[in-house]
Design an enzyme around this catalytic site. Sequence first.
Site, PDB file in Angstrom:
ATOM      1  N   GLU A  94      -6.390  -8.228   2.758  1.00  0.00           N
ATOM      2  CA  GLU A  94      -5.742  -9.295   3.658  1.00  0.00           C
ATOM      3  C   GLU A  94      -6.860 -10.185   4.336  1.00  0.00           C
ATOM      4  OE1 GLU A  94      -3.860  -9.827   8.152  1.00  0.00           O
ATOM      5  OE2 GLU A  94      -3.125  -7.983   6.655  1.00  0.00           O
ATOM      6  N   HIS A 121       0.932  -1.104   0.055  1.00  0.00           N
ATOM      7  CA  HIS A 121      -0.046   0.079   0.166  1.00  0.00           C
ATOM      8  C   HIS A 121       0.866   1.237  -0.065  1.00  0.00           C
ATOM      9  CE1 HIS A 121      -3.837  -2.076   1.573  1.00  0.00           C
ATOM     10  NE2 HIS A 121      -3.993  -1.826   0.156  1.00  0.00           N
TER      11      HIS A 121
END
Length: 277
Positions: free
Chosen positions: A122, A36
């Site tokens: 995730e 990210h």
Amino acid sequence: MKVKLASSYGFCFGVKRAIKIAEEYENSATMGPLIHNQNEIDRLKNNYNVGLYENLTDVKPDDTVIIRTHGIPKNDLKELKQKTKKVINATCPFVTTPQQIVKKMSEENYSILIFGDEHHPEVKGVKSYGKDKDDVHAILSKEDLVNINFKYDKIATVAQTTRKKEMYLEIVNELILKNKEVRVFNTICDATFENQDAARELSKEVDIMVIIGGKNSSNTKQLHSICLENCEDSYLIENVQEIESKWFNNKKLCGITAGASTPDWIIQQVVDNIEKI
């Protein structure tokens, strides 16, 4: 302006590992953003020609595809391996652990509870390893438990790797009060603990905190939230261009921390800039 860095910050083991893998496989592509941090993704594209696939339909038979650090859902992994034989798994080992726990415990007829954001990649990946998709639940606070109907009276719980341990304890305590059997797996990453504790301590002694990292990064947003508890002048930025000099008016000491996906070269740019203010 004086600057003080947190005692623990920046790249975690899983991110360092994933970037090393991407650098080793030039002209490859990642399945979803590798980490990210858009600035680092751009660097990998410019220096190593590492592309990005958002959809499995884009993958071609001769492609080398790297799985993102957050992992991907089980069925997506299966389909990806059918499309190309060149699949490199850069999923963080700390993310692989809850995937395997969910698989094992659901096969033993435990209802599954994940402390995490169900929209985060995730958590999507971890959820996919449950035997019964309707009995794998993701929540963000203990208050969300009132909306959950578990199939079994045995509960197994894991946490998204970047969540606050204090909130996880609140959820676990609530589960123990209301269920006959609760299996608790602490899957919050040690690096997350260390970075959060270091940010908390530093935010108590400075006039202003600057948190560097992706705006869509869970662990960076957690760091920002923790800093705000002690320092109301806490700012989350992605790069040096977002710094505003007015933030530092009448301030003497600036604390700096960074998310697990923030590379050292961005951190150094920010430090150099703030020291000149």
